[in-house]
Design a protein around this motif. Structure first.
Motif, short mmCIF file in Angstrom:
data_model
loop_
_atom_site.label_atom_id
_atom_site.label_comp_id
_atom_site.label_asym_id
_atom_site.label_seq_id
_atom_site.Cartn_x
_atom_site.Cartn_y
_atom_site.Cartn_z
N ALA A 1 -3.07 -5.63 33.92
CA ALA A 1 -2.48 -4.33 33.63
C ALA A 1 -1.58 -4.38 32.40
O ALA A 1 -0.92 -3.39 32.07
CB ALA A 1 -1.70 -3.84 34.85
N GLY A 2 -1.50 -5.54 31.76
CA GLY A 2 -0.65 -5.68 30.57
C GLY A 2 0.82 -5.83 30.91
O GLY A 2 1.69 -5.59 30.07
N VAL A 3 1.12 -6.23 32.15
CA VAL A 3 2.51 -6.41 32.58
C VAL A 3 2.89 -7.88 32.36
O VAL A 3 2.17 -8.78 32.79
CB VAL A 3 2.64 -6.06 34.09
N ALA A 4 4.02 -8.11 31.68
CA ALA A 4 4.49 -9.49 31.48
C ALA A 4 5.15 -9.97 32.78
O ALA A 4 5.99 -9.27 33.34
CB ALA A 4 5.50 -9.53 30.34
N VAL A 5 4.75 -11.14 33.25
CA VAL A 5 5.23 -11.62 34.55
C VAL A 5 6.21 -12.77 34.37
O VAL A 5 5.95 -13.70 33.60
CB VAL A 5 4.03 -12.11 35.39
N THR A 6 7.34 -12.70 35.07
CA THR A 6 8.22 -13.86 35.19
C THR A 6 8.14 -14.33 36.63
O THR A 6 8.45 -13.56 37.55
CB THR A 6 9.67 -13.51 34.84
N TYR A 7 7.69 -15.55 36.79
CA TYR A 7 7.38 -16.06 38.13
C TYR A 7 8.22 -17.31 38.39
O TYR A 7 8.19 -18.26 37.61
CB TYR A 7 5.88 -16.36 38.17
N THR A 8 8.96 -17.29 39.49
CA THR A 8 9.77 -18.44 39.90
C THR A 8 9.29 -18.95 41.25
O THR A 8 9.02 -18.14 42.15
CB THR A 8 11.26 -18.05 39.99
N GLN A 9 9.17 -20.24 41.37
CA GLN A 9 8.81 -20.86 42.66
C GLN A 9 9.72 -22.07 42.86
O GLN A 9 10.01 -22.79 41.91
CB GLN A 9 7.34 -21.29 42.62
N ASN A 10 10.16 -22.27 44.09
CA ASN A 10 11.05 -23.41 44.36
C ASN A 10 10.29 -24.58 44.98
O ASN A 10 9.12 -24.45 45.35
CB ASN A 10 12.17 -22.98 45.33
N VAL A 11 10.97 -25.70 45.06
CA VAL A 11 10.49 -26.84 45.85
C VAL A 11 11.65 -27.24 46.75
O VAL A 11 12.73 -27.55 46.25
CB VAL A 11 10.12 -28.05 44.96
N THR A 12 11.44 -27.21 48.06
CA THR A 12 12.51 -27.57 48.99
C THR A 12 12.55 -29.10 49.08
O THR A 12 12.08 -29.70 50.04
CB THR A 12 12.25 -26.92 50.37
N ASP A 13 13.11 -29.71 48.03
CA ASP A 13 13.03 -31.17 47.95
C ASP A 13 14.21 -31.88 48.63
O ASP A 13 14.39 -33.09 48.44
CB ASP A 13 12.82 -31.64 46.50
N LEU B 1 -3.35 -13.88 42.77
CA LEU B 1 -4.08 -12.62 42.55
C LEU B 1 -3.13 -11.53 42.07
O LEU B 1 -3.48 -10.72 41.20
CB LEU B 1 -4.73 -12.15 43.86
N LEU B 2 -1.91 -11.53 42.64
CA LEU B 2 -0.93 -10.53 42.21
C LEU B 2 -0.57 -10.75 40.73
O LEU B 2 -0.56 -9.81 39.93
CB LEU B 2 0.31 -10.61 43.11
N VAL B 3 -0.31 -12.01 40.36
CA VAL B 3 0.04 -12.31 38.97
C VAL B 3 -1.11 -11.89 38.05
O VAL B 3 -0.91 -11.24 37.02
CB VAL B 3 0.34 -13.82 38.80
N ARG B 4 -2.33 -12.23 38.43
CA ARG B 4 -3.48 -11.93 37.58
C ARG B 4 -3.72 -10.42 37.47
O ARG B 4 -4.14 -9.93 36.41
CB ARG B 4 -4.73 -12.65 38.13
N THR B 5 -3.43 -9.68 38.54
CA THR B 5 -3.61 -8.23 38.47
C THR B 5 -2.55 -7.62 37.54
O THR B 5 -2.85 -6.72 36.75
CB THR B 5 -3.55 -7.61 39.88
N TRP B 6 -1.33 -8.12 37.64
CA TRP B 6 -0.30 -7.65 36.71
C TRP B 6 -0.73 -7.94 35.26
O TRP B 6 -0.62 -7.08 34.38
CB TRP B 6 1.03 -8.34 36.99
N LEU B 7 -1.20 -9.16 35.00
CA LEU B 7 -1.60 -9.51 33.63
C LEU B 7 -2.72 -8.59 33.16
O LEU B 7 -2.74 -8.15 32.01
CB LEU B 7 -2.03 -10.98 33.55
#
Ligand code: 5CA
Ligand code: ZN
Length: 411
Positions: free
Chosen positions: A72-84, A64-70
């Motif tokens: 608003a015309g804000v370019a999002v860089t999103y990083t997520q990890n995997v604790t593998d 929801l946060l990413v979609r709200t930024w989009l």
């Protein structure tokens, strides 16, 4: 690693207002993201079991946060990890007689298909701990000159620790008293009782290899990383310091986000993140849903049983992301009925005028991602549209496109 495929997001005209969200560190609402760009890190899964509704709730909250930024015309860089690589993964692999790498790969793949089904936008960088080993060992070495990283006083296994409490800005995320911190630390992967540490709350950053355990080469000695340093290293590499939002479930406030925040600050001299945002815990049958307790409602199981993924998403959206709540089957029944009612309107040629509803959905999400309020606005519009005179000509498309773009629900 590869993430998962990206669902379409309908392109609408922008509403440039940025969202305000609750920051655990300051305890208040803060506007997040820059005018043009925002950087987000969300703690990913430890892939030793399938995605449950608690995980899904957390990733839908940050979606929801990413979609709200989009919006608003804000370019999002999103990083997520995997604790593998971590203790729980190795323990489960050992207990079930499978190779830990196969277990991690299979469960990560299942997670991808669940996220796709729920129309969660993928991160730009989906990064495993194993593939990040050089980043982790470099970061630990960068911390050595600060005096905050040391080897534990243990002749047999002089593992490397980080002196969290002694680090500048310690306590900035969680603000717990020492007794509470010690208790929680022990419950969430910490080792307050380990002899030879400078302080009971210091956290492991590099565990030297024990017989039979997976290990990686490092100037620190062959071994494997502690949990917190993995996220610190991945976030700093892919986002840089002072990124906009560090996210995860509220079970990560302490020690995980506290420790990575102080490691990040100690390494760079800058704040790790600008805001720390936490989703509530989803429970089932009286307890927090967790892989270790086994009281799981799996997204993949619900899908197998015929649940519409959009109804599952509506179950989650019907709770404010910060709320702790307990799932029951009745939640899914209600969400399925709601979806059917919305779908019936989608087939109508005409609907109630969209203007106020569009505004209400956008306002609700900008106000601490208030999805339940947005759903209520859609319900009101659906009810008004059900009884509308047929000679009115407003199309259903505008509201439904926004429901898709902002709430991620494709009716
Ligand atoms: N790999 C670490 C983070 S680096 C980890 O906590 N993995 S996890 O698989 O245990 O959890 C993945 C995400 O789901 C985390 O953000 C966690 O806070 C969240 N989560 C776990 N259980 C629940 C729950 N019952 N309700 C809501 N969120 C949950
Ligand atoms: Zn993490």
């Amino acid at each position: 690693m590869k993430a998962w495929s990206r669902p379409d997001v309908p392109q609408l005209d922008r509403d440039p207002r940025r969202p305000r969200v609750h920051d655990t560190s300051t305890g208040g609402l803060v506007e997040v993201g820059g005018e043009d760009a925002a950087r987000l890190y969300v703690c990913g899964i430890t892939p030793y079991d399938a995605t449950h509704l608690g995980h899904a709730n957390t990733y839908v909250a940050f979606d929801l946060l990413v979609r709200t930024w989009l919006d608003a015309g804000v370019a999002v860089t999103y990083t997520q990890n995997v604790t593998d690589i971590d203790d729980p993964l190795l323990e489960r692999a050992e207990a079930t007689g499978v190779d830990w790498m196969d277990l991690a790969e299979d469960q990560t793949q299942l997670f991808r298909t669940d996220m796709e089904a729920l129309r969660v936008l993928p991160p730009d960088h989906y990064v495993g701990a194993v593939e990040s080993m050089p980043l982790v060992t470099d970061l630990i070495q960068r911390l050595v000159p600060t005096g905050l990283v040391y080897q534990v006083d243990d002749a047999e296994h002089p593992d490397w620790y980080f002196a969290c409490s002694a680090a500048p800005g310690s306590g900035e995320v969680s603000d717990l008293d020492r007794e509470a911190a010690l208790a929680i630390f022990g419950e969430r992967g910490g080792d307050p009782e380990r002899p030879g540490k400078r302080d009971a709350l210091d956290c492991l950053v590099w565990r030297l290899a024990r017989d039979g355990e997976p290990r990686w080469d490092s100037p620190l000695g062959e071994g494997r990383p502690g949990w917190h340093i993995e996220c610190t290293a991945i976030a700093l590499e892919h986002l840089g310091p002072a990124f906009d939002v560090q996210g995860g479930g509220s079970d990560l406030v302490f020690p995980h986000h506290e420790m990575s925040a102080s490691q990040g600050r100690a390494a760079t001299g800058e704040p790790f993140a600008r805001a720390y945002v936490h989703a509530g815990m989803v429970g089932y049958e009286g307890e927090k849903m967790s892989k270790s307790k086994g009281n799981l409602v799996l997204v993949s199981k619900l899908r197998e049983q015929g649940a519409d993924p959009m109804a599952i998403r509506l179950v989650l959206l019907d709770h404010h992301y910060r709320e702790d709540w307990e799932y029951t089957d009745a939640d899914l029944e209600r969400a399925t009925e709601r979806l059917e009612r919305w779908r019936a309107i989608a087939n109508n040629p005409t609907a109630f005028p969209a203007g106020e509803t569009v505004q209400a959905i956008r306002d609700a999400l900008r106000d601490d991602l208030d999805a339940p309020r947005a759903l209520a606005a859609v319900d009101t519009w659906v009810a008004a549209s059900e009884s509308i005179e047929t000679d009115e000509t407003e199309s259903v498309d505008e509201v439904l496109a926004l429901v898709d773009a902002l709430l991620g629900v494709r009716v």
